[in-house]
Design a protein around this motif. Structure first.
Motif, short mmCIF file in Angstrom:
data_model
loop_
_atom_site.label_atom_id
_atom_site.label_comp_id
_atom_site.label_asym_id
_atom_site.label_seq_id
_atom_site.Cartn_x
_atom_site.Cartn_y
_atom_site.Cartn_z
N ASN A 14 22.88 11.68 -27.14
CA ASN A 14 23.44 10.34 -27.30
C ASN A 14 24.93 10.42 -27.55
N GLY A 178 19.02 15.99 -31.05
CA GLY A 178 17.83 15.99 -30.23
C GLY A 178 17.58 17.35 -29.60
N GLU A 245 7.03 11.73 -30.40
CA GLU A 245 8.33 11.42 -31.02
C GLU A 245 8.18 10.24 -32.00
N LYS A 248 6.49 11.46 -35.11
CA LYS A 248 7.42 12.28 -35.90
C LYS A 248 8.36 11.38 -36.71
N SER A 252 8.68 10.56 -41.09
CA SER A 252 9.85 10.76 -41.96
C SER A 252 9.82 9.77 -43.12
N GLY A 320 20.10 12.80 -35.83
CA GLY A 320 18.92 12.00 -36.17
C GLY A 320 17.79 12.82 -36.77
N ALA A 321 17.63 14.07 -36.32
CA ALA A 321 16.49 14.86 -36.76
C ALA A 321 16.62 15.30 -38.22
P1 AMP Z 1 20.79 12.76 -32.08
O1 AMP Z 1 20.95 13.76 -30.98
O2 AMP Z 1 21.61 13.00 -33.27
O3 AMP Z 1 20.88 11.34 -31.59
O4 AMP Z 1 19.28 12.95 -32.63
C1 AMP Z 1 18.20 12.59 -31.86
C2 AMP Z 1 16.97 13.24 -32.47
O5 AMP Z 1 16.74 12.72 -33.77
C3 AMP Z 1 15.73 12.97 -31.65
O6 AMP Z 1 14.95 14.15 -31.56
C4 AMP Z 1 15.01 11.93 -32.49
O7 AMP Z 1 13.60 11.96 -32.29
C5 AMP Z 1 15.36 12.39 -33.88
N1 AMP Z 1 15.19 11.34 -34.89
C6 AMP Z 1 15.74 10.12 -34.94
N2 AMP Z 1 15.31 9.43 -36.03
C7 AMP Z 1 14.43 10.25 -36.68
C8 AMP Z 1 13.62 10.14 -37.86
N3 AMP Z 1 13.62 9.02 -38.60
N4 AMP Z 1 12.86 11.19 -38.21
C9 AMP Z 1 12.84 12.32 -37.48
N5 AMP Z 1 13.57 12.49 -36.36
C10 AMP Z 1 14.36 11.48 -35.96
#
Ligand code: AMP
Length: 572
Positions: A14, A178, A245, A248, A252, A320-321
């Protein structure tokens, strides 16, 4: 038209564009009210049209050969990607994303954007950095600075009021996105932030957790359908991955997730249905080695920086993870301190880039005010006793201090005796592991249905922006739910019976909507519409949208829930 400098986090999964307004960084909601834009480009091979972001991502399943993702992994490489009608260099593909972000942001703000700060991973070499600058130029932008992602994140936390009492100049940034994992140790010397050591794994991220769970769900599906040799086709795999997803993400915030999926596919004219209840503990044991791998890399980076874990003054979470509790747990254990997660981990890097842009143009940056919980909130449990009184004294945290609100979190607890009649739920706030050292907020009795010892009781706290906490206690496997509302400011508990009694706090609405969307008696179109609105709503929460926008979305959600309930009444 006025011209402004923007900060761009050009991510693997993203991207986000942000700017500084009146000394405060803001992420710009460029797509349907959200600032988080998928780093995806899709082409129409017929007429050569191009899509970027959400629409491009939506086309991926149908047109994988015309859609490109994870372009960042190719940056700096001398390679061409054949897609749509043409063949493109990585910097050209990235330029499409940058151009899209700048154009959409410009429309939103009514200002010209020609200067940008772009962030890159600390490990990017010269060729990768040059390719990023070229991508900006191809998008018609003047790249005034390339900033390391962890440095940008640290810059944001420089402007967050912190009560962390530490003289250490060392910050550790743990970034689990991600598809990639990065960790860096930064030394802060006033305005100067130096990356002392950094490392990572470009093939480790939230996606791996999804895939692990997808594998588990496939095995469950085979077992439930009694088809041990089932080979999933692309569509089934994609659906399972999507379900994984969502599960998961849900885990959280809560200890269990229930998955009920119908007609995931057809075999011999028979629909494939899946019914699984998965606990956070089970999910964590499925994925434990992934978290361990990140912690090995953390240890490597500390070694390279010649630092002990105890010398780190602050831990910053990005990506996000990092919302997964297992990540917090592993880090808190190693560093023996709570992690800094008060800034949205999805937006943090872009906000830092915007601050950097402002600093370059000489703007002053204020302290970022956050809507976060000032204290940890939890309940008394029996795990430890007060040595003086012999009374139970363990404080079990449910919502940790500095968590962004609104938020809803649930934890599971176990009864201690066979046929236990009730639980006295005692709520405290504070940071001590002992309740006696924390502030009591209130308590209430929760009568139990007769059940054997060690039966599960879920306690959920939903904290809204007015300082009200809706507490819901649920005896698992029994129709026994109780809800009370707790006014943190007045330290008052009010028994409210069922959900309808008081103005429903925000995340309950989303939760209720999700539950309603599972109702088989609702038409597919209505279910899809509910889920669409819920997603926009939850993304807006994550993006920290302002109150007016949240109210608007809340109204939209309530309206669709009313409609759905009417539909259900009509079919009953
Ligand atoms: P990013 O690349 O920083 O946008 O992170 C995206 C990743 O964060 C993806 O694998 C999403 O499934 C994960 N993600 C987003 N929100 C959560 C959450 N509340 N708990 C666990 N994983 C999340």
């Amino acid at each position: 038209m006025k011209s402004i400098v923007c900060g761009i986090d050009l991510g693997t999964t993203n991207s986000v564009i942000a700017f500084l307004k009146d000394g405060f960084p803001h992420a710009i909601p460029v797509e349907e009210g959200t600032a988080i834009v998928p780093s995806v480009v899709s082409f129409d091979p017929g007429n050569g049209s191009r899509w970027v972001g959400r629409r491009a991502r939506n086309r991926r399943a149908a047109f994988p050969q015309h859609t490109v993702t994870s372009i960042k992994r190719l940056m700096g490489k001398d390679t061409m990607t054949a897609v749509g009608r043409g063949s493109f260099r990585p910097e050209e593909l990235s330029s499409f994303i940058l151009k899209y972000l700048a154009e959409r942001a410009s429309e939103q703000l009514g200002a010209r954007i020609d200067q940008v700060v772009i962030t890159v991973p600390a490990y990017f070499d010269d060729a990768q950095r040059r390719a990023t600058i070229q991508a900006g130029e191809l998008a018609g932008l003047d790249v005034v600075r390339i900033v390391n992602e962890p440095t940008a994140a640290a810059l944001v936390y420089d402007h967050v009021p912190s009560d962390l009492d530490t003289d250490s100049p060392y910050v550790l940034v743990y970034d689990l996105g991600g598809g990639t994992f990065d960790v860096a140790v930064i030394e802060i010397k006033g305005e100067i932030k130096e990356v002392l050591a950094s490392s990572g794994d470009t093939a480790l991220g939230g996606d791996d957790f999804d895939e692990r769970l997808q594998g588990y769900l496939l095995e469950e599906l085979k077992r439930q359908a009694d088809l041990p040799d089932l080979k999933p086709d692309l569509s089934l795999s994609v659906r399972l991955l999507d379900i994984a997803e969502r599960a998961k993400i849900s885990l959280s915030d809560r200890p269990y997730v229930e998955i009920h999926e119908v007609a995931l596919g057809m075999v011999d004219g028979r629909p494939l249905n899946l019914d699984v209840e998965l606990s956070r503990t089970e999910f964590e044991s499925l994925t434990e080695d992934l978290v361990d791998r990140t912690m090995d890399i953390v240890a490597e980076v500390l070694k390279e920086a010649h630092l002990e874990a105890s010398e780190i003054g602050k831990l910053i979470l990005v990506g996000g993870a990092t919302r997964m509790p297992a990540v917090h747990g592993a880090l808190s254990e190693l560093f023996e301190q709570t992690v800094a997660h008060s800034v949205d981990p999805d937006l943090c890097v872009a906000l830092g880039a915007a601050i950097q842009g402002g600093l370059i143009t000489g703007d002053s940056v204020g302290q970022i005010l956050l809507d976060v919980t000032a204290h940890s909130l939890g309940i008394k449990t029996l795990d430890t006793v007060d040595p003086e009184t012999g009374e139970p004294d363990c404080f079990s945290t449910i919502i940790r201090r500095n968590t962004r609100i609104p938020v809803s979190r649930a934890e599971v607890f176990w009864t201690v005796a066979d046929g236990q009649e009730k639980i006295n739920v005692e709520v405290f706030q504070g940071e001590s592991p002992s309740c006696s050292q924390n502030t009591p907020i209130g308590d209430f009795l929760y009568p139990l249905e007769s059940a054997p010892a060690s039966s599960a009781v879920t306690v959920e706290f939903a904290y809204d922006r007015e300082g009200l906490v809706r507490i819901c206690v649920d005896q698992k496997g029994y129709d026994n739910r109780k809800e009370v509302t707790l006014d943190i400011r007045q330290r008052r508990v009010e028994e409210t019976g069922q959900a309808e009694a008081v103005e429903t706090p925000v995340n309950y609405i989303a939760e209720k909507a999700r539950r309603l969307a599972l109702n088989e008696r609702l038409p597919e179109g209505v279910k899809r519409e509910i889920m669409r609105v819920v997603q926009v709503y939850e993304e807006a929460i994550r993006a920290g949208e302002d109150e007016a926008r949240m109210d608007e979305l809340e109204d939209e959600l309530l309206e669709i829930l009313d409609q759905a309930e009417e539909e259900l009444e009509a079919v009953e």
